[in-house]
Write a protein that holds these residues in place. Structure first.
Motif, PDB file in Angstrom:
ATOM      1  N   GLY A   4      52.743  41.471  44.158  1.00 16.94           N
ATOM      2  CA  GLY A   4      51.434  42.071  43.940  1.00 16.94           C
ATOM      3  C   GLY A   4      50.656  42.036  45.384  1.00 16.94           C
ATOM      4  O   GLY A   4      51.225  41.730  46.335  1.00 16.94           O
ATOM      5  N   ILE A  60      53.500  33.523  38.045  1.00 14.56           N
ATOM      6  CA  ILE A  60      52.488  34.366  37.627  1.00 14.56           C
ATOM      7  C   ILE A  60      51.120  33.981  38.272  1.00 14.56           C
ATOM      8  O   ILE A  60      50.552  33.027  37.748  1.00 14.56           O
ATOM      9  N   THR A 116      45.806  36.727  38.536  1.00 15.40           N
ATOM     10  CA  THR A 116      46.410  38.145  38.343  1.00 15.40           C
ATOM     11  C   THR A 116      45.461  39.293  37.327  1.00 15.40           C
ATOM     12  O   THR A 116      44.858  38.607  36.398  1.00 15.40           O
ATOM     13  N   PRO A 171      48.715  43.296  40.386  1.00 12.12           N
ATOM     14  CA  PRO A 171      49.923  43.404  40.246  1.00 12.12           C
ATOM     15  C   PRO A 171      50.633  44.685  40.645  1.00 12.12           C
ATOM     16  O   PRO A 171      50.130  45.631  40.430  1.00 12.12           O
ATOM     17  N   LEU A 219      55.367  36.906  41.065  1.00 15.07           N
ATOM     18  CA  LEU A 219      55.107  38.186  40.608  1.00 15.07           C
ATOM     19  C   LEU A 219      54.563  39.070  41.863  1.00 15.07           C
ATOM     20  O   LEU A 219      53.642  38.574  42.631  1.00 15.07           O
ATOM     21  N   ILE A 256      57.448  45.204  39.941  1.00 13.76           N
ATOM     22  CA  ILE A 256      57.669  44.174  38.771  1.00 13.76           C
ATOM     23  C   ILE A 256      58.853  44.671  37.822  1.00 13.76           C
ATOM     24  O   ILE A 256      59.887  43.802  37.467  1.00 13.76           O
TER      25      ILE A 256
END
Length: 314
Positions: A276, A83, A87, A289, A274, A294
């Protein structure tokens, strides 16, 4: 439509926290949480020294590296979701005394800084990541000071990596593009943490480098543990002053031993970022994101489709 059956309670820090996740409805199908797959939040903290002392809010460091590990305890396998630290998601905000002021959309890495540099910081990160991932219940957390890196790196006998970025020799003369290097001592921290702040979205490139380091680290740890039965317990003991976790020593020791003794050779296919979009603003880099992408990833990693013959006791 995404439907979650959740129960919430207030934890010791006044945060809303999940106590149960039942089922998810997604694109006409029902998914149930796979109880054999544990979600472990792992964080690298940009704070020197140990993590033994509580800190004033704002001085406990940021979560410089954020990984969610899906540990399949039935098959002794793991998958890792990286991640990005930038983010943009809802985090808990506090004043310098630690009083909660509310929540706001900010960089995820700051979620750790607003806590006490220990368990409260981890709880804030746990809540933020859970909400980011659609209410996924997180089963445990582990935060490690970057000062532990030389101990871990040299404990496995060094980690071999291939330098895939131009300009890395600014961090260390040995980091020549295209060269394979076995990292020793502080080289590990230089390799993982270096970023060219003059380049936009350099944190994303660093995150990809962190994934390659983890792959090399686990390969070296497997070799080392195969030769020395006391290796894992000895290394974890050395790491304890630099670590904060809500897992018992027996639990994380068993987790490490099970994986290192298993047949999985962790590779790029077992690690993902992740989904994005990187966005540049006049002041900061941001990573926005993509929740539509997801959801299926989280379902694949942590849930199983419910069918008529599903054993609901599992």
């Amino acid at each position: 439509m995404l439907f979650r059956s959740l129960q919430w309670h207030q934890d010791a820090y006044g945060n809303r926290e999940q106590s149960a996740v039942d089922r998810i409805e997604y694109q006409g199908k029902i998914y149930r949480r796979n109880t054999y797959v544990k979600a472990i939040l792992c964080m690298g903290i940009d704070r020197p020294g140990s993590l033994k002392e509580t800190m004033v809010a704002g001085s406990g460091g940021q979560a410089d590296a954020i990984f969610l590990v899906a540990q399949d305890v039935a098959r002794d396998k793991v998958e890792i979701l990286m991640i990005p630290r930038d983010t943009m998601t809802e985090i808990t905000l506090t004043d310098l005394s630690g009083n909660v002021l509310g929540r706001d959309i900010q960089h995820l890495a700051l979620g750790y800084a607003y806590g006490d540099g220990r368990d409260k910081s981890c709880q804030y990160m746990k809540e933020a990541v859970s909400n980011l991932l659609g209410g996924l219940a997180i089963d445990g957390y582990m935060a490690i000071s970057m000062s532990a890196l030389p101990i871990i790196n040299d404990g496995v006998g060094g980690v071999t990596v291939t330098v895939k970025e131009q300009g890395m020799e600014r961090a260390d003369p040995a980091f020549i593009y295209g060269q394979t290097v076995t990292l020793k001592g502080r080289q590990a921290e230089e390799y993982i943490r270096y970023r060219d702040t003059g380049q936009a979205q350099s944190a994303l490139g660093r995150a990809e480098r962190q994934k390659s380091y983890i792959e090399g680290l686990l390969q070296a740890a497997k070799i080392k543990s195969g030769k020395d039965d006391s290796f894992v317990s000895g290394l974890l003991k050395e790491m304890e002053p630099y670590m904060v976790t809500d897992m018992t020593k027996d639990r994380y020791l068993d987790m490490a031993l099970a994986f290192l003794g298993g047949n999985q050779d962790l590779g790029e296919s077992d690690m993902m970022t992740l989904p994005g979009k990187a966005v540049e603003t006049p002041i900061y880099d941001e990573y926005h994101p993509d929740k539509s992408q997801i959801r299926p990833i989280i379902l694949d990693m942590f849930y199983r489709e419910e069918t008529a013959d599903t054993d609901i006791g599992k």
